[in-house]
Design an enzyme around this catalytic site. Structure first.
Site, PDB file in Angstrom:
ATOM      1  N   ASP A   1     -37.715  56.078  -6.481  1.00  0.00           N
ATOM      2  CA  ASP A   1     -36.626  56.215  -5.515  1.00  0.00           C
ATOM      3  C   ASP A   1     -35.832  57.488  -5.780  1.00  0.00           C
ATOM      4  OD1 ASP A   1     -35.261  55.444  -7.805  1.00  0.00           O
ATOM      5  OD2 ASP A   1     -34.196  53.768  -6.873  1.00  0.00           O
TER       6      ASP A   1
ATOM      7  N   GLU B   1     -34.882  54.859 -20.354  1.00  0.00           N
ATOM      8  CA  GLU B   1     -34.304  56.124 -19.882  1.00  0.00           C
ATOM      9  C   GLU B   1     -32.982  56.435 -20.580  1.00  0.00           C
ATOM     10  OE1 GLU B   1     -32.977  58.545 -15.822  1.00  0.00           O
ATOM     11  OE2 GLU B   1     -34.001  56.615 -15.654  1.00  0.00           O
TER      12      GLU B   1
END
Length: 280
Positions: free
Chosen positions: A48, A186
């Site tokens: 996304d 992340e």
């Protein structure tokens, strides 16, 4: 030498067992996917992140399901070898199990994907279980989760305190227990990511999480240097296409303005006889 056989989840898991680093990149369209696939990347993520890299939004939050499916179709048509994962956009799964299952299914039925990825730890465990139980493979994503960037107050490293690091370790284990076949880590301190990786039997894919993860992922546009305004610390640019493309377009404009393009070799001809007939 690149093995042209289709990558599967068992092969991805075997790479962790055999300590073979997993390669993963994003792609958003047919030509990008084709290039990445032919280069030998193991996993292609239709992220996304396309909201920012392709559509020009300031965050990933505005991206819709229909937009994701549109790009997934293009990537699927350009991929033969890599394993394909579709990124579930903001509010496509947070609204409940029914929506989560239905939207995850769209990625496979309409988008040509082979798995989905969603963000969050303990809070999404029930949703992960529901999607997995419906027959759809799920990749988790913890640490800096871009869909929560407003809550975080910006793109900040997660797990820097012992308490928050323990929460990430716990979240990772719960996602594994819920059925995730892999987890993206992340913007997490490397030592914390290493502990998570060692504690899981499923592969971890790092981005800004050090080199002890089972694999690494980068955004296609970051790796190729499409943008010069901002480069995250964890990104290594392997090319500077921003400059190459800008220089090429400038040269094109100059050639057109000076009537150097198109030249004779770029033009079609007519015989002298037919040209004379035309003039007559």
């Amino acid at each position: 030498m690149i093995n042209n056989q289709k990558i599967t989840i068992p092969e991805i898991k075997d790479k962790k067992i055999n300590q073979q680093p997993i390669t993963m990149l994003t792609a958003y369209d047919f030509p990008g996917a084709r290039l990445v696939d032919k280069a030998g990347v193991d996993i292609i993520l239709v992220g996304d992140s396309l909201g920012m890299t392709v559509m020009g939004y300031p965050t990933t939050i505005p991206v819709t399901m229909d937009e994701m499916i549109h790009h997934c179709k293009m990537v699927a048509r350009g991929t033969e070898r890599a394993f394909l994962i579709g990124d579930m956009p903001f509010m496509s799964y947070q609204t409940g199990r029914s929506d989560a299952i239905r939207n995850a299914g769209r990625f496979l039925k309409e988008g040509g994907m082979e798995a989905v990825k969603l963000e969050g730890g303990e809070i999404v465990v029930d949703l992960v279980k529901a999607i997995v139980n419906s027959g759809i493979s799920v990749m988790g994503h913890i640490g800096l989760t871009p869909q929560s960037v407003i809550q975080f107050g910006g793109y900040r490293v997660q797990g820097k305190s012992a308490e928050s690091a323990r929460k990430l370790i716990s979240d990772a284990k719960k996602l594994e227990d819920a059925g995730c076949f892999s987890i993206v880590l992340e913007a997490i301190p490397a030592p914390v990511a290493e502990i998570i990786t060692m504690n899981l039997s499923i592969p971890t894919i790092g981005i800004g999480a050090g080199n002890k993860c089972d694999g690494q992922v980068l955004v296609f546009h970051d790796l190729l240097g499409f943008y010069q305004d901002f480069t995250p610390r964890f990104v290594k640019q392997y090319a500077n296409l921003n400059k190459s493309i800008t220089d090429a377009v400038k040269q094109y404009c100059q050639d057109v303005q000076q009537r150097k393009f198109p030249s004779d070799k770029h033009s079609f001809k007519i015989s002298s006889k037919e040209l004379q007939n035309l003039k007559d």
